[in-house]
Write an enzyme that holds these catalytic residues in place. Structure first.
Site, PDB file in Angstrom:
ATOM      1  CE  LYS A  89     -21.897   0.731 -54.132  1.00 50.74           C
ATOM      2  NZ  LYS A  89     -21.706  -0.534 -53.389  1.00 50.74           N
ATOM      3  CD  GLU A 111     -27.575   7.657 -54.417  1.00 56.57           C
ATOM      4  OE1 GLU A 111     -27.407   8.647 -55.143  1.00 56.57           O
ATOM      5  OE2 GLU A 111     -27.245   6.498 -54.750  1.00 56.57           O
ATOM      6  CB  SER A 377     -18.963  -6.929 -55.615  1.00 55.60           C
ATOM      7  OG  SER A 377     -19.483  -7.361 -54.371  1.00 55.60           O
TER       8      SER A 377
HETATM    9  C1  LIG Z   1     -22.654  -1.483 -53.098  1.00 59.56           C
HETATM   10  C2  LIG Z   1     -22.120  -2.843 -53.152  1.00 59.56           C
HETATM   11  C3  LIG Z   1     -22.860  -3.911 -53.704  1.00 59.56           C
HETATM   12  C4  LIG Z   1     -24.280  -3.779 -54.179  1.00 59.56           C
HETATM   13  O1  LIG Z   1     -24.486  -2.908 -55.237  1.00 59.56           O
HETATM   14  P1  LIG Z   1     -24.751  -3.407 -56.722  1.00 59.56           P
HETATM   15  O2  LIG Z   1     -25.172  -2.168 -57.428  1.00 59.56           O
HETATM   16  O3  LIG Z   1     -25.840  -4.431 -56.672  1.00 59.56           O
HETATM   17  O4  LIG Z   1     -23.499  -3.968 -57.244  1.00 59.56           O
HETATM   18  C5  LIG Z   1     -22.264  -5.163 -53.785  1.00 59.56           C
HETATM   19  N1  LIG Z   1     -21.015  -5.372 -53.316  1.00 59.56           N
HETATM   20  C6  LIG Z   1     -20.282  -4.376 -52.763  1.00 59.56           C
HETATM   21  C7  LIG Z   1     -18.915  -4.692 -52.260  1.00 59.56           C
HETATM   22  C8  LIG Z   1     -20.805  -3.086 -52.658  1.00 59.56           C
HETATM   23  O5  LIG Z   1     -20.081  -2.119 -52.096  1.00 59.56           O
END
Ligand SMILES: *Cc1c(COP(=O)(O)O)cnc(C)c1O
Length: 395
Positions: A89, A111, A377
């Site tokens: 993020k 948000e 992610s």
């Molecule tokens: C917020 C988040 C997501 C989901 O958001 P996307 O916009 O679909 O990437 C996925 N993995 C993690 C670790 C997150 O914090």
């Protein structure tokens, strides 16, 4: 065939900017300027500097011996969990706050649902010295108390959204309302590839640093120019959009998205917007979301807060319909099992969101020579309690 947004802000039938008239000037100002700013050399230089020295990029592409052996392919983890803030993020918030500064804005609103985007926004604002207001559902503030404390420590003001279900969608409404009331000095930082055009395209481009790094890392580690598969989880779809971006026009690269099936696709408790959703207008764009026969937004369910969203970005609705990306359902339990498996066998505790992408491996038949990249992610420290409770309930 193009997967880029068209000049009107659409991906096929999806996208656009369906905003109230009072917001039109804000969105229009961004639409007219974002591409020029993103392309500007000084902007790129500053963003690259922060991504590398502050956020810790490039993130490693780690070959997982355990997963490779288990699934019979060459499996790599793109380690977004090692980014500052603990997930991908920060790539987006650093970029958007820099865009805001270029536009002469003096105040940021955002948000947040679980708090990850709020924390990443608060970090970027602290670093770049802009005041930051984060709207968060009152219910979420209780559920995610540590992230509220993090945001406050970072100097952000956290305002509870007290309407409706007091969760993400209500926080989004409050953030829009704030933006409407402060059109001249305020910039709204959106956390995924959702919202009115140009947000989905801007966020996809800011996250595309993930696949840009893969263009170098895959050849140097494997000798192949491109991976055979790229797999990512989708909530709104930003880590997936960033992981897929530079491969979209290379049909030989198979792209897989893991959607949160919650307690099961047919259970009434899931968050699989592409697999179960229908077309409609949500948060300023035409896209797909889970809805009642009357078109009201259904509440989503996923064990992972980051995937607990009833809709999906318009780019992904389009990629699904034209079959460029295959969407696979992954249940809460499958994801938790995959997360625990990676923790025990690789010493990496993944975010439960990312564990959905790992669990998708079960549904694919690979060749021994395949090169498979999974976007990890985020890290799972925030999910410890969920992992622990799940393990305790099983035993
Ligand atoms: C917020 C988040 C997501 C989901 O958001 P996307 O916009 O679909 O990437 C996925 N993995 C993690 C670790 C997150 O914090």
């Amino acid at each position: 065939m193009s997967y880029q947004v068209d000049e009107n802000g659409f991906y096929g039938p999806y996208g656009g900017a369906y905003v109230p008239e009072v917001l039109y000037p804000n969105v229009e100002e961004l639409r007219l300027n974002y591409q020029v700013i993103l392309d500007d050399q000084d902007f790129q230089k500053e963003l690259s500097r922060l991504l590398s020295l502050y956020a810790g990029r490039a993130t490693p592409l780690y070959p997982s011996g355990f997963l490779s052996e288990k699934y019979g392919a060459n499996i790599f983890l793109k380690r977004e969990d090692l980014c500052h803030s603990g997930s991908h993020k920060i790539n987006n918030t650093l970029g958007q706050v820099l865009v805001a500064k270029r536009l002469g804005k003096r105040r940021i609103v955002a948000e947040t649902g679980a708090g990850s985007h709020g924390v990443a926004t608060a970090m970027a604002c602290a670093l770049l010295k802009l005041p930051c207001v984060v709207y968060m559902g009152e219910v979420d503030m209780v559920r995610q108390a540590p992230n509220v404390e993090r945001m406050k420590l970072l100097g952000a003001e956290v305002i509870p959204a007290k309407s409706g279900s007091k969760t993400l969608k209500d926080a989004t409404n409050e953030a829009f309302r704030d933006w409407i009331n402060n059109p001249d000095d305020t910039f709204y930082v959106i956390g995924s590839v959702v919202g009115p055009h140009p947000y989905p395209d801007m966020v996809a481009k800011l996250q595309s640093v993930i696949s840009k790094e893969l263009l170098d890392q895959v050849p140097s580690l494997t000798g192949k120019n491109f991976p055979d598969y790229v797999i990512a989880c989708v909530g709104g779809g930003s880590n997936a959009a960033g992981s897929f971006y530079h491969f979209l026009d290379h049909p030989e690269v198979k792209l897989i998205a893991a959607e949160a099936a919650g307690k099961g696709l047919d259970s009434g408790f899931s968050a699989a917007a592409n697999l179960l959703g229908k077309e409609g207008i949500l948060h300023g764009s035409k896209t797909k979301f889970m809805q009642t026969p009357e078109g009201q937004v259904l509440e989503a369910h996923s064990v992972s807060a980051g995937l607990d969203y009833p809709g999906i970005g318009p780019l992904h609705a389009y990629l699904h319909d034209c079959e460029r990306v295959k969407f696979l359902p992954v249940t809460d339990e499958e994801a938790l099992d995959a997360g625990i498996m990676l923790s025990k066998n690789e010493g990496i505790i993944p975010a439960i969101e990312s564990a959905h992408a790992l669990a998708a491996l079960e549904q694919i038949h690979f060749k021994l020579t395949d090169v498979v990249v999974i976007c990890l992610s985020g890290r799972g420290d925030k999910d410890l309690e969920t992992y622990i409770n799940y393990t305790a309930a099983k035993n």
